[in-house]
Scaffold this motif. Sequence first.
Motif, PDB file in Angstrom:
ATOM      1  N   ASP A  45      47.842 -51.715 -35.438  1.00  0.00           N
ATOM      2  CA  ASP A  45      46.475 -52.049 -35.053  1.00  0.00           C
ATOM      3  C   ASP A  45      45.773 -50.850 -34.415  1.00  0.00           C
ATOM      4  N   GLN A  52      44.868 -48.410 -37.119  1.00  0.00           N
ATOM      5  CA  GLN A  52      43.717 -48.845 -37.910  1.00  0.00           C
ATOM      6  C   GLN A  52      42.406 -48.578 -37.169  1.00  0.00           C
ATOM      7  N   HIS A  53      42.406 -48.745 -35.860  1.00  0.00           N
ATOM      8  CA  HIS A  53      41.210 -48.424 -35.076  1.00  0.00           C
ATOM      9  C   HIS A  53      40.862 -46.937 -35.213  1.00  0.00           C
ATOM     10  N   SER A  77      39.416 -46.300 -38.729  1.00  0.00           N
ATOM     11  CA  SER A  77      38.032 -46.778 -38.856  1.00  0.00           C
ATOM     12  C   SER A  77      37.069 -45.781 -38.221  1.00  0.00           C
ATOM     13  N   ARG A  78      37.477 -45.181 -37.113  1.00  0.00           N
ATOM     14  CA  ARG A  78      36.648 -44.148 -36.485  1.00  0.00           C
ATOM     15  C   ARG A  78      36.533 -42.929 -37.394  1.00  0.00           C
ATOM     16  N   GLN A 101      36.743 -42.995 -40.651  1.00  0.00           N
ATOM     17  CA  GLN A 101      35.944 -43.407 -41.807  1.00  0.00           C
ATOM     18  C   GLN A 101      34.448 -43.368 -41.486  1.00  0.00           C
ATOM     19  N   ALA A 102      34.101 -43.638 -40.239  1.00  0.00           N
ATOM     20  CA  ALA A 102      32.691 -43.704 -39.848  1.00  0.00           C
ATOM     21  C   ALA A 102      32.085 -42.327 -39.579  1.00  0.00           C
ATOM     22  N   ARG A 150      44.752 -44.426 -46.560  1.00  0.00           N
ATOM     23  CA  ARG A 150      43.299 -44.280 -46.505  1.00  0.00           C
ATOM     24  C   ARG A 150      42.791 -42.846 -46.514  1.00  0.00           C
ATOM     25  N   GLN A 202      33.321 -45.249 -48.254  1.00  0.00           N
ATOM     26  CA  GLN A 202      33.127 -46.376 -47.340  1.00  0.00           C
ATOM     27  C   GLN A 202      32.339 -47.480 -48.041  1.00  0.00           C
TER      28      GLN A 202
END
Length: 461
Positions: free
Chosen positions: A125, A128-129, A132-133, A135-136, A425, A460
């Motif tokens: 988890d 994954q956080h 995601s950061r 990816q953004a 990813r 994305q």
Amino acid sequence: MTEARSLAEAPGPRGHWFWGSIQERRHHPLQLFLDAHQQFGDLVRLRMGPAISLVSVASPELVKHVLVDNPTVYGKPPSLLASAAPLVGNGLFSSDGDFWKRQRRLMQPAFHKERLAGLTHLMVDSTQHMLSRWQARSSASEPLDLAAEMMRLTLAIVGRALFSTDVSGTADRVGQALAVALEGTNHRLLSLGLRAPDFVPTSRNRAFRDALSTLDSVVFDIIARRRAGETHGNDLLAMLMAAQDADTGERMTDQQLRDETMTLFLAGHETTANALAWMWHLLAQHPEVEARARAEVESTLQGRPPTFEDLPRLRYLTQIFEETLRLYPPAWIFARLAKKEDVLGGVRIPASPRVIVVTSPYVVHRNPRVWPEPERFDPDRFSPERSAERPRLAWLPFGAGQRLCIGNNFALMEAPLITASVLQRFRLRSVPGHAVRPEPLITLRPKGGLPMLVEPLHAQA
């Protein structure tokens, strides 16, 4: 039977007539140890000025003698423990004797694989956080410092595993205080006593004291709130608080809990982060290994997040991490002091604070007698078949003997889960023209960080 040689007769470089090899130890320690063992064999003596001698051993047999067979003869040097004491107190790293045995016995159940299995979901988890950061981000062409990213990630994981609390935010004072405290401890270890005493209000001393105060206030507050029933968690703190000595029925005091959680905080954060950073560097240098790792992840997971049950089938990812630990062991050197006279490799070792016996996993892991082509990155060295052929102590990134790192299973579970999640990813690439060099401080880290290009595999959504 051959009579043992005196320490003065032990092989080793002559060095400077007065200073010996002290300048090389300070500025190029990895090369100093490698060159000395290549020239003089598995046991060498290195003079550190006119009074101090290092006796370095680099074979599995001699390592076994020091770290496994004779733990009552070889203990940790008091100077090392004194340097670390302000930060880790009397925790597992720095305690000794019966108290250490009691604490180890109390803590060991919290690190059984079955217990750790319940923590794997937070490892995934937290990863994954982070992803995601990534990816953004607005631009993938700007490098990310993977050393800093891995530090932040492992800090998040160990904070949640220990306290059920995320302490990794960039605005969070804990991460900054931890970095300052580590830097201050490193300075103490390497200053050889040539530093301002603690009571002198230098900027370094003030920063170190403030960082310790911050960490203490946070940890003691977490313990107090847990004792008062204000917080709950099926975490390592809960296990340590519930632990009871089988012989005496005693539980840990708040101070003991503070010292042990601080030790675990550091050990579960700094060392794993450095190893992961080196792993990403090696994978970027060896695209054939990365491709095979990615194929294993795709066939095993088929797009879903990894779980504890997947670990046996992510064997190649584990081998990659094990080979990384061989080439770049975060704990790159161990020091011991003989409490009584001993004979080591045919050399008499006096019981003297001026004679320090050292083992460098960095050097042991490059012993060509055990590791053919030792500088080559080859995760297949750790296949079950090839591993069975090697002496057990040819590989010791977690130490050896009764003081084997209590968190070794935590790290060996955490690394493949993080690796699999990232490979699903992203593709990580080296920054052209950036030279990556090791910096052997307390831990072996990439000097100046590790900038890398982080490319999303999929746009994305």
